[in-house]
Design a protein around this motif. Structure first.
Motif, PDB file in Angstrom:
ATOM      1  N   ALA A 126     -26.615  -2.209  39.551  1.00 14.88           N
ATOM      2  CA  ALA A 126     -26.667  -3.659  39.729  1.00 14.88           C
ATOM      3  C   ALA A 126     -27.953  -4.219  39.132  1.00 14.88           C
ATOM      4  O   ALA A 126     -27.937  -5.241  38.434  1.00 14.88           O
ATOM      5  CB  ALA A 126     -26.556  -4.015  41.207  1.00 14.88           C
ATOM      6  N   GLY A 127     -29.061  -3.513  39.391  1.00 17.55           N
ATOM      7  CA  GLY A 127     -30.341  -3.966  38.848  1.00 17.55           C
ATOM      8  C   GLY A 127     -30.309  -4.040  37.329  1.00 17.55           C
ATOM      9  O   GLY A 127     -30.785  -5.005  36.722  1.00 17.55           O
ATOM     10  N   THR A 128     -29.721  -3.017  36.713  1.00 22.33           N
ATOM     11  CA  THR A 128     -29.638  -2.985  35.253  1.00 22.33           C
ATOM     12  C   THR A 128     -28.784  -4.136  34.716  1.00 22.33           C
ATOM     13  O   THR A 128     -29.140  -4.784  33.733  1.00 22.33           O
ATOM     14  CB  THR A 128     -29.036  -1.645  34.798  1.00 22.33           C
ATOM     15  OG1 THR A 128     -29.904  -0.604  35.240  1.00 22.33           O
ATOM     16  CG2 THR A 128     -28.902  -1.583  33.303  1.00 22.33           C
ATOM     17  N   LEU A 129     -27.669  -4.399  35.391  1.00 20.94           N
ATOM     18  CA  LEU A 129     -26.783  -5.467  34.929  1.00 20.94           C
ATOM     19  C   LEU A 129     -27.404  -6.850  35.146  1.00 20.94           C
ATOM     20  O   LEU A 129     -27.078  -7.806  34.453  1.00 20.94           O
ATOM     21  CB  LEU A 129     -25.441  -5.393  35.670  1.00 20.94           C
ATOM     22  CG  LEU A 129     -24.583  -4.179  35.354  1.00 20.94           C
ATOM     23  CD1 LEU A 129     -23.345  -4.145  36.239  1.00 20.94           C
ATOM     24  CD2 LEU A 129     -24.175  -4.186  33.884  1.00 20.94           C
ATOM     25  N   TRP A 130     -28.308  -6.891  36.120  1.00 19.04           N
ATOM     26  CA  TRP A 130     -28.915  -8.175  36.468  1.00 19.04           C
ATOM     27  C   TRP A 130     -29.925  -8.639  35.419  1.00 19.04           C
ATOM     28  O   TRP A 130     -30.030  -9.832  35.124  1.00 19.04           O
ATOM     29  CB  TRP A 130     -29.580  -8.026  37.837  1.00 19.04           C
ATOM     30  CG  TRP A 130     -30.403  -9.174  38.314  1.00 19.04           C
ATOM     31  CD1 TRP A 130     -29.954 -10.282  38.960  1.00 19.04           C
ATOM     32  CD2 TRP A 130     -31.825  -9.314  38.192  1.00 19.04           C
ATOM     33  NE1 TRP A 130     -31.003 -11.107  39.254  1.00 19.04           N
ATOM     34  CE2 TRP A 130     -32.169 -10.536  38.792  1.00 19.04           C
ATOM     35  CE3 TRP A 130     -32.840  -8.537  37.644  1.00 19.04           C
ATOM     36  CZ2 TRP A 130     -33.476 -10.991  38.860  1.00 19.04           C
ATOM     37  CZ3 TRP A 130     -34.148  -8.986  37.709  1.00 19.04           C
ATOM     38  CH2 TRP A 130     -34.455 -10.204  38.298  1.00 19.04           C
ATOM     39  N   VAL A 131     -30.682  -7.698  34.842  1.00 17.10           N
ATOM     40  CA  VAL A 131     -31.789  -8.091  33.953  1.00 17.10           C
ATOM     41  C   VAL A 131     -31.366  -8.985  32.792  1.00 17.10           C
ATOM     42  O   VAL A 131     -32.006 -10.011  32.558  1.00 17.10           O
ATOM     43  CB  VAL A 131     -32.510  -6.865  33.361  1.00 17.10           C
ATOM     44  CG1 VAL A 131     -33.832  -7.273  32.771  1.00 17.10           C
ATOM     45  CG2 VAL A 131     -32.728  -5.827  34.400  1.00 17.10           C
ATOM     46  N   PRO A 132     -30.320  -8.634  32.028  1.00 14.34           N
ATOM     47  CA  PRO A 132     -29.984  -9.503  30.898  1.00 14.34           C
ATOM     48  C   PRO A 132     -29.630 -10.920  31.343  1.00 14.34           C
ATOM     49  O   PRO A 132     -29.902 -11.884  30.625  1.00 14.34           O
ATOM     50  CB  PRO A 132     -28.766  -8.819  30.272  1.00 14.34           C
ATOM     51  CG  PRO A 132     -28.889  -7.400  30.685  1.00 14.34           C
ATOM     52  CD  PRO A 132     -29.472  -7.438  32.052  1.00 14.34           C
TER      53      PRO A 132
END
Ligand SMILES: Nc1ncnc2c1ncn2[C@@H]1O[C@H](COP(=O)(O)OP(=O)(O)OP(=O)(O)O)[C@@H](O)[C@H]1O
Ligand SMILES: [Mg+2]
Lengths: 253, 333, 294
Positions: free
Chosen positions: B236-242
């Motif tokens: 989720a964190g990774t998907l959130w950044v962009p």
């Protein structure tokens, strides 16, 4: 010819100054249904806790099928074939009755690490769980959460869960405690018939002497952490030491 | 002996509701403004985090106050890949984010799963705060309180590069990208909680001692659950950044953990769908409430207090209970 | 020599504060079996109220007697105590029969609320009232000049420990408190008003936390976020000493106080991270026997 299944040698467990199990030599023969009796606080549950691995012994050894299991983990002892039920009902309350048993079967079959299969689709396990529930007369409650059962049914399910491990040695800690006198005999009927049918060696802790004499092959009496006497039901019935300390009345004629 | 009838795995409510929601989610970019689509996209991302969190709370009985740690690791790993390696591929981010957050969770988990209840809660909190303070202090690596920028990545192994209008790209291509991963995450989590392993976790939740006595190695299973949970939250964190374009230490701070707790309690932690409902609902509320109050934390806290007092089963739990009532089925104890 | 002495005093100073926070946490757990996640924020609340009150008075009356300012610090303690007296019966009492998760969630909700209430009332910037600490001159001790106010705080910590001990072990209320913590049902059967004991224990716990916040404020100010830092450390303190034990809270506070001083000495750069890490390590290696009452 009898063979020794389990043997404890000078087993000790103390809680502070209270020696709950005090140098106990306790033996279970393969195939027998043994009753473990003794007044409140005699150390029966503590002995079972030691053998099943819930507690670690202070001293002494526990030998199961010739192997020393004294320092083994609960898990290793279960794999070796020792299972138990609990005096105070210990169930998975939010799981259904069927899942309480099914989980145990999954664990026995080493399937609990499986993250990628749907538990409910394992028909082999589901069938076996259904079979176990039928044996214990709980089939009609299969879909109900365990919390919704009556006290008598909960005691039965507690035993059924332990039984589903298909152990070699099954400890049943007061399978009829907390239920009305009227319900005791039916529960014991179910439990002993399953145990006999499947040739499981069992140790039953029980206070009700009528039940003890009726169902057991052999009786071990504990008192204040030590074994007071052991023998066949007839021998125990005639043993004055037992009748005076435990039963508190002379043997019936 | 007749074999048991194949049990129905999804209730009618779940199938019907699920189809409806799936259609709605697929339609969002086509009917809604980009801004609204991106709001929903945030909601999907948070829902993945909430799913991971609830594997611990709802299914294993462990309440973590430090899930910001794994979300933050997922986000920061992505940002570091941009900063040091200049990578632009979202797939690389996703793999790295999952692996890194699983590793951190594996490490933290060794410590945390030795305890339960409040001890577990405070330990997870303390460890997440370690990461937070490191992110603030090691500014040459993390950008300190300014954080790190993350440009819009390329999708599908570099074949789909971001278009000129970043907003449109996020609200269309990236939205569907997240939606697919969301669907995958839901499917995987659904499988996990319905697997024998999932049953074992629920057994641990209900009765640790007895679980041990049917042969479940409690601590080991808790640890595995912890790692899986961390990996979901990290994804989720990774998907959130962009979406955010930037990662700052805020997402490692305990208040962000509080937000994840909030999603799950709002939706209901006793049901599978609760965390998803909670995350989407929260996100909707936030977008519109933040407009008129900066005291969002206060609102959250008050709602949490009210939920605990009056709606302990959460939104999804309430819907389930209602539908059971309507069908005239007895309430489950 | 000088630095050693000042390090020891710094540790004691810090231990005093920690004890004031931790004793309340432990007391509440001992009696009610609840760990109040918002406890640290009541400490912060005490700091804010004290800073605000002192600032108000010192601002209006520039040449007020400093003794008055010291007394005004008590406002922080009283405010936190009052908050506790309101919160327990309204928000916690309905939950005692529910699963533990809900109690945790409730106090966590309070944590969120209090954090923002403080921001709402006093803004995002730190509040201080160093007039109080400036009022006490530095003291010469074995050739070391040390701030008098810090010594004052050490004394307060000691006095609080003694007072609390006397209260719990030497008063009738203390007897009821201990009876309730031993066996709530038995106490209730003996005619003890358990509800009242609960609210009193919770109030005292919050009062002590507020006092801690009030006395630390002139040194470190009232800052957002101080509550959670304090919660984590106080939790470590009570775990070291044994949850529910007051003596344990004292021992734990001393240990953490000294360890922290070392941590700051050697890892000044990442002090906070080190503190949290120490917290985690302590929790990890804590021998099971340290629990006074599990
Ligand atoms: N965990 C424990 N900690 C301290 N003392 C214990 C513990 N478990 C048992 N005891 C003590 O050990 C003694 C033996 O207890 P145990 O439970 O084995 O008795 P029992 O024979 O099973 O009695 P009952 O018939 O009442 O179940 C008792 O004096 C009991 O108080
Ligand atoms: Mg017993």
């Amino acid at each position: 010819m009898t063979t020794v299944l389990l043997e404890t040698r000078r087993l000790v467990k103390a809680f502070g100054a209270n020696r709950a199990v005090d140098a106990v030599d306790f033996t279970v023969q393969a195939g027998e249904l043994l009753a473990l009796i003794g007044s409140n606080g005699a150390g029966k549950t503590t002995l079972v806790n030691l053998i099943s691995g819930l507690l670690q012994a202070d001293a002494g050894t526990i030998v199961f099928e010739g192997r020393d299991v004294t320092r083994q983990s609960i898990h290793e002892r279960i794999e070796a074939g020792i299972a138990r039920s609990f005096q105070l009902v210990n169930l998975f309350d939010q799981l259904t009755v069927a899942d309480n048993v099914a989980l145990t079967i999954f664990a026995r079959q080493g399937k609990t690490p499986h993250l990628w299969t749907v538990a409910a689709r394992d028909t082999v396990v589901a069938d076996e769980a259904a079979q176990v529930l039928r044996q214990f007369g709980l089939a009609s409650k299969a879909g109900m959460p365990a919390a919704g059962l009556s006290q008598g049914e909960r005691k039965l399910l507690d035993v059924a869960v332990a039984y589903a491990l298909k152990p070699k040695l099954l400890f049943l800690d007061e399978p009829t405690s907390g239920v009305s006198t009227r319900e005791k005999a039916p529960i014991m009927d179910v439990v002993t018939s399953v145990v006999r049918q499947e040739h499981i060696t069992a140790v039953v802790i029980e206070h009700d002497m009528d039940i003890v004499f009726r169902y057991s092959d052999r009786i071990v009496a504990m008192h204040q952490g030590a074994i007071l006497a052991q023998g066949s039901p007839d021998e125990i019935r005639r043993n004055e030491q037992v009748t005076t300390t435990l039963i508190g009345s002379p043997p019936p004629a | 002996m007749t074999p048991a009838i194949r049990p129905r795995l999804l209730s009618r409510l779940e199938v019907g509701g699920g189809l409806l929601v799936a259609v709605a989610l697929l339609a969002v970019p086509l009917v809604a403004a980009p801004f609204q689509t991106i709001t929903v996209c945030y909601g999907l991302v948070f829902a993945i985090a909430a799913l991971g969190f609830n594997l611990l709370l709802g299914y294993t009985g462990l309440l973590s106050f430090g899930h910001s740690a794994y979300f933050g690791v997922g986000a920061y790993v992505t940002a570091e890949l941009v900063k040091y390696l200049g990578w632009t591929s979202m797939e690389a981010y996703v793999v790295a984010g999952i692996v890194a957050s699983a590793l951190v969770a594996a490490l933290f988990g060794i410590v945390c799963v030795r305890y339960t209840r409040i001890f577990f809660g405070i330990l997870t909190l303390a460890l997440s705060q370690v990461l937070w303070s490191l992110a603030l202090k090691l500014f040459w690596v993390t950008g300190g309180s300014d954080g790190l920028r993350v440009p819009t990545p390329t999708l599908l192994f570099g074949t789909l590069a971001p278009t000129k209008d970043k907003m449109d790209f996020l609200a269309y291509h990236y939205y569907y990208y997240v939606l697919v991963l969301f669907a995958a995450a839901v499917a995987v989590m659904w499988l996990i909680v319905h697997s024998p392993f999932g049953k074992a976790l629920q057994a641990i939740r209900d009765n640790e001692t007895r679980a041990e006595f049917v042969g479940v190695q409690v601590r080991k299973y808790r640890w595995i659950a912890f790692v899986v949970s961390g990996a979901f939250t990290g994804l989720a964190g990774t998907l959130w950044v962009p979406l955010n374009g930037l990662t700052t230490p805020d997402i490692l701070y305990w208040q962000f953990s509080g937000r994840i707790v909030f999603f799950v309690v709002l939706g209901g932690f006793r049901t599978f769908w609760g965390p998803i409902v909670g995350a989407l609902a929260y996100n909707y509320l936030e977008t519109y409430a933040v407009g008129f109050t900066v005291y969002w934390q206060l609102v959250l806290g008050l709602v949490l207090v009210l939920l605990v007092l009056t709606l302990p089963q959460g939104l999804a739990g309430a819907v389930e209970a209602l539908s059971r009532r309507l069908r005239g089925a007895p309430a489950v104890a | 020599m000088d630095t050693l002495l000042s390090q020891i005093l710094n540790s004691l100073f810090y231990a005093s504060i920690l004890f004031l926070i931790a004793c309340g946490l432990s007391l509440v757990y001992g009696v009610m079996r609840i760990v109040n996640m918002a406890h640290g924020n009541l400490y912060a609340f005490g700091a804010y109220v004290a800073a605000w009150t002192v600032g108000l008075v010192a601002g209006r009356l520039p040449d007020v007697n400093p003794v008055v300012l010291f007394v005004l610090l008590l406002a922080g303690a009283l405010a936190a105590g009052a908050a506790g007296a309101v919160l327990e019966p309204t928000l916690l009492r309905p939950l005692y029969k529910r699963a533990e998760e809900y109690q945790l969630l409730m106090t966590f909700g309070l944590l969120l609320v209090l954090e923002d209430v403080m921001r709402l009332l006093w803004g995002p910037h730190p509040l201080t009232a160093s007039v109080v600490s400036d009022a006490l001159p530095s003291v010469s001790l074995l050739g070391l000049t040390y701030p008098g106010y810090n010594l004052f705080v050490i004394v307060i910590g000691g006095v609080a420990a003694l007072a609390l001990w006397a209260f719990v072990y030497r008063t009738r209320f203390g007897v009821m408190l201990r009876a309730t913590s031993q066996d709530m049902r038995m106490a209730s059967a003996l005619g003890i008003n358990v509800k009242r004991v609960y609210v009193q224990a919770f109030t005292i716990g919050c009062l002590m936390a507020g006092l801690g916040g009030a006395v630390v404020m002139p040194i470190s100010g009232a800052v957002l976020g101080m509550g959670v830092d304090a919660l984590v450390l106080a939790f470590v303190v009570v775990v070291i000493g044994g949850l529910g034990s007051l003596e344990g809270a004292l021992v734990g506070a001393l240990i953490v106080g000294f360890v922290r001083t070392l941590g700051i000495m050697y890892f000044a750069e990442v002090e906070l991270a080190v503190l949290y890490l120490i917290a985690a390590i302590v929790l990890f290696v804590r021998p099971a026997g340290l629990f006074a009452r599990a």
